[in-house]
Design an enzyme around this catalytic site. Structure first.
Site, PDB file in Angstrom:
ATOM      1  N   ASP A  20      -2.304  -2.230  -1.536  1.00  0.00           N
ATOM      2  CA  ASP A  20      -1.301  -3.265  -1.818  1.00  0.00           C
ATOM      3  C   ASP A  20      -1.235  -4.145  -0.574  1.00  0.00           C
ATOM      4  O   ASP A  20      -1.777  -3.804   0.482  1.00  0.00           O
ATOM      5  CB  ASP A  20       0.071  -2.614  -2.086  1.00  0.00           C
ATOM      6  CG  ASP A  20       1.152  -3.649  -2.380  1.00  0.00           C
ATOM      7  OD1 ASP A  20       0.877  -4.605  -3.119  1.00  0.00           O
ATOM      8  OD2 ASP A  20       2.278  -3.509  -1.857  1.00  0.00           O
ATOM      9  N   SER A  21      -0.500  -5.244  -0.697  1.00  0.00           N
ATOM     10  CA  SER A  21      -0.314  -6.112   0.470  1.00  0.00           C
ATOM     11  C   SER A  21       0.584  -5.433   1.511  1.00  0.00           C
ATOM     12  O   SER A  21       0.528  -5.763   2.685  1.00  0.00           O
ATOM     13  CB  SER A  21       0.332  -7.415   0.025  1.00  0.00           C
ATOM     14  OG  SER A  21       1.557  -7.141  -0.621  1.00  0.00           O
ATOM     15  N   TYR A  52       1.070 -11.461  -0.521  1.00  0.00           N
ATOM     16  CA  TYR A  52      -0.050 -12.083  -1.217  1.00  0.00           C
ATOM     17  C   TYR A  52       0.454 -13.104  -2.257  1.00  0.00           C
ATOM     18  O   TYR A  52      -0.273 -13.990  -2.654  1.00  0.00           O
ATOM     19  CB  TYR A  52      -0.851 -11.030  -2.005  1.00  0.00           C
ATOM     20  CG  TYR A  52      -1.807 -10.160  -1.227  1.00  0.00           C
ATOM     21  CD1 TYR A  52      -1.848 -10.146   0.167  1.00  0.00           C
ATOM     22  CD2 TYR A  52      -2.700  -9.334  -1.914  1.00  0.00           C
ATOM     23  CE1 TYR A  52      -2.745  -9.321   0.851  1.00  0.00           C
ATOM     24  CE2 TYR A  52      -3.599  -8.524  -1.246  1.00  0.00           C
ATOM     25  CZ  TYR A  52      -3.617  -8.509   0.139  1.00  0.00           C
ATOM     26  OH  TYR A  52      -4.510  -7.692   0.799  1.00  0.00           O
ATOM     27  N   GLY A  53       1.690 -12.894  -2.697  1.00  0.00           N
ATOM     28  CA  GLY A  53       2.181 -13.569  -3.905  1.00  0.00           C
ATOM     29  C   GLY A  53       2.263 -15.079  -3.849  1.00  0.00           C
ATOM     30  O   GLY A  53       2.338 -15.732  -4.887  1.00  0.00           O
ATOM     31  N   CYS A  83      -1.057  -3.398  -6.796  1.00  0.00           N
ATOM     32  CA  CYS A  83      -0.449  -4.683  -6.493  1.00  0.00           C
ATOM     33  C   CYS A  83      -0.667  -5.544  -7.732  1.00  0.00           C
ATOM     34  O   CYS A  83      -1.812  -5.722  -8.174  1.00  0.00           O
ATOM     35  CB  CYS A  83      -1.168  -5.293  -5.289  1.00  0.00           C
ATOM     36  SG  CYS A  83      -0.725  -7.000  -4.936  1.00  0.00           S
ATOM     37  N   ASN A  84       0.426  -6.035  -8.298  1.00  0.00           N
ATOM     38  CA  ASN A  84       0.288  -6.849  -9.511  1.00  0.00           C
ATOM     39  C   ASN A  84      -0.446  -8.150  -9.227  1.00  0.00           C
ATOM     40  O   ASN A  84      -1.217  -8.633 -10.048  1.00  0.00           O
ATOM     41  CB  ASN A  84       1.664  -7.173 -10.086  1.00  0.00           C
ATOM     42  CG  ASN A  84       2.316  -5.969 -10.710  1.00  0.00           C
ATOM     43  OD1 ASN A  84       2.233  -5.764 -11.911  1.00  0.00           O
ATOM     44  ND2 ASN A  84       2.962  -5.146  -9.909  1.00  0.00           N
ATOM     45  N   THR A  85      -0.177  -8.719  -8.047  1.00  0.00           N
ATOM     46  CA  THR A  85      -0.788  -9.999  -7.709  1.00  0.00           C
ATOM     47  C   THR A  85      -2.304  -9.851  -7.648  1.00  0.00           C
ATOM     48  O   THR A  85      -3.048 -10.639  -8.241  1.00  0.00           O
ATOM     49  CB  THR A  85      -0.232 -10.474  -6.344  1.00  0.00           C
ATOM     50  OG1 THR A  85       1.193 -10.416  -6.396  1.00  0.00           O
ATOM     51  CG2 THR A  85      -0.682 -11.872  -6.024  1.00  0.00           C
ATOM     52  N   GLU A 162      10.205  -5.803   2.256  1.00  0.00           N
ATOM     53  CA  GLU A 162       9.419  -5.432   3.447  1.00  0.00           C
ATOM     54  C   GLU A 162      10.342  -5.260   4.659  1.00  0.00           C
ATOM     55  O   GLU A 162      10.078  -4.482   5.556  1.00  0.00           O
ATOM     56  CB  GLU A 162       8.352  -6.495   3.746  1.00  0.00           C
ATOM     57  CG  GLU A 162       7.195  -6.518   2.753  1.00  0.00           C
ATOM     58  CD  GLU A 162       6.185  -5.381   2.952  1.00  0.00           C
ATOM     59  OE1 GLU A 162       5.972  -4.955   4.098  1.00  0.00           O
ATOM     60  OE2 GLU A 162       5.633  -4.906   1.945  1.00  0.00           O
ATOM     61  N   CYS A 194       5.909  -6.359 -10.027  1.00  0.00           N
ATOM     62  CA  CYS A 194       5.435  -6.361  -8.645  1.00  0.00           C
ATOM     63  C   CYS A 194       5.742  -4.956  -8.157  1.00  0.00           C
ATOM     64  O   CYS A 194       6.852  -4.440  -8.392  1.00  0.00           O
ATOM     65  CB  CYS A 194       6.204  -7.400  -7.835  1.00  0.00           C
ATOM     66  SG  CYS A 194       5.962  -7.283  -6.052  1.00  0.00           S
ATOM     67  N   THR A 195       4.780  -4.323  -7.527  1.00  0.00           N
ATOM     68  CA  THR A 195       4.972  -2.915  -7.170  1.00  0.00           C
ATOM     69  C   THR A 195       6.025  -2.730  -6.077  1.00  0.00           C
ATOM     70  O   THR A 195       6.453  -1.606  -5.820  1.00  0.00           O
ATOM     71  CB  THR A 195       3.638  -2.276  -6.738  1.00  0.00           C
ATOM     72  OG1 THR A 195       3.039  -3.099  -5.722  1.00  0.00           O
ATOM     73  CG2 THR A 195       2.693  -2.154  -7.916  1.00  0.00           C
ATOM     74  N   HIS A 196       6.450  -3.812  -5.463  1.00  0.00           N
ATOM     75  CA  HIS A 196       7.570  -3.708  -4.515  1.00  0.00           C
ATOM     76  C   HIS A 196       8.911  -3.495  -5.243  1.00  0.00           C
ATOM     77  O   HIS A 196       9.830  -2.891  -4.681  1.00  0.00           O
ATOM     78  CB  HIS A 196       7.710  -4.994  -3.693  1.00  0.00           C
ATOM     79  CG  HIS A 196       6.758  -5.126  -2.541  1.00  0.00           C
ATOM     80  ND1 HIS A 196       5.402  -5.289  -2.706  1.00  0.00           N
ATOM     81  CD2 HIS A 196       6.979  -5.136  -1.201  1.00  0.00           C
ATOM     82  CE1 HIS A 196       4.829  -5.403  -1.512  1.00  0.00           C
ATOM     83  NE2 HIS A 196       5.767  -5.310  -0.584  1.00  0.00           N
TER      84      HIS A 196
END
Ligand code: DGL
Length: 276
Positions: A20-21, A52-53, A83-85, A162, A194-196
């Protein structure tokens, strides 16, 4: 999905590569740890280049290739794009050029949404790049064409997460600004695209109330990984002691705290690796 392994000598004891980012993909790593305790997971968080988004498709694809190559150098037997993006914009390319199975999070998330909705109105929160790609609409409509999909880009959420502001008045206000238009459209299911975002589960759940179901791709993604490993004879031996090893591309102060406090993840060694 059809993956073949004839072309590469893989072995079950090798790690599953996950990236992921930043810290978001740990929500998928946690689901993998829960479902597949014998598997070694090597997680790369591209903390040097998060988020990344807001980046262009070409850049997201380049970053995804670079990070996947790091995982392959370390012997990954399968890559999970947590990561969805990157799933929306790079999975097709990764599948073309990498000779290991590649699993993204969009289809598992779409499947969870279609299974959950009763009124066929689904909201999708995601990064700008994910929403602009239309990947969720396509994946949901491939499963059930009649579903109304309301997608909302939520670019401020990843920096807040983050930063570790998971239970904070500012985060709640931002959540409200993003969700109100979708709630006004009568959605009964909200995809955390979004995995966040599962790290904001409590705030999101409080905000939408009991009538909207929150879904994310972590569990479905882990189930898909399990079935691809089994189908290809790549599962770790039952006797193997699984674990989680993390590589970051820049030191992050909140990474380990969020991993431990919010996800109960025990992270072993953390390595640093520079990119681009
Ligand atoms: N967690 C990621 C996603 O699922 C990336 C967020 C970002 O870097 O903008 O989209």
């Amino acid at each position: 999905m059809d993956y073949t392994v004839e072309s590469f000598p893989l072995h079950g004891s090798r790690p599953i590569g996950v990236f992921d980012s930043g810290i978001g993909g740990l929500t998928v790593a946690a689901a993998l740890r829960g479902l597949l305790p014998s598997e070694q997971i090597h997680y790369v968080g591209d903390t040097a280049r998060v988020p990344y988004g807001g980046k262009s498709p070409v850049t997201i694809e380049r970053y995804s290739l670079e990070i996947s190559r790091i995982l392959l150098e370390e012997g990954a037997k399968l890559i999970v794009v947590a990561c969805n993006t990157a799933s929306a914009l790079a999975v097709a390319r990764l599948r073309e050029v990498l000779d290991v199975p590649v699993i993204g999070v969009i289809e598992p998330g779409a499947a969870a949404a279609v299974a959950a909705t009763r009124n066929q109105r689904v909201g999708v929160m995601g990064t700008r790049a994910t929403v602009q790609s239309g990947a969720y609409e396509r994946a949901i409509h491939a499963l059930r064409p009649g579903v109304l999909v309301e997608a909302q880009a939520c670019p401020l959420l990843v920096p807040l997460i983050e930063e570790g502001w998971l239970e904070d008045g500012v985060t709640e206000q931002v959540v409200g600004r993003y969700l109100d238009p979708m709630l006004a459209k009568g959605i009964d299911t909200l995809v955390l695209g979004c995995t966040h975002y599962p790290l904001l589960y409590k705030v999101l759940e409080r905000y939408v109330g009991g009538s909207v179901k929150l879904v994310d791709s972590a569990r479905n993604c882990a189930l898909e990984v399990q079935s691809v490993l089994e189908a290809n004879g790549l599962s770790a031996p039952q006797t193997q002691q699984g674990g989680l090893r993390v590589t970051l591309t820049d030191p992050s102060t909140s990474f380990l705290r969020v991993a431990a406090q919010s996800l109960g993840l025990e992270v072993g060694e953390v390595l640093l690796r520079s990119v681009g």
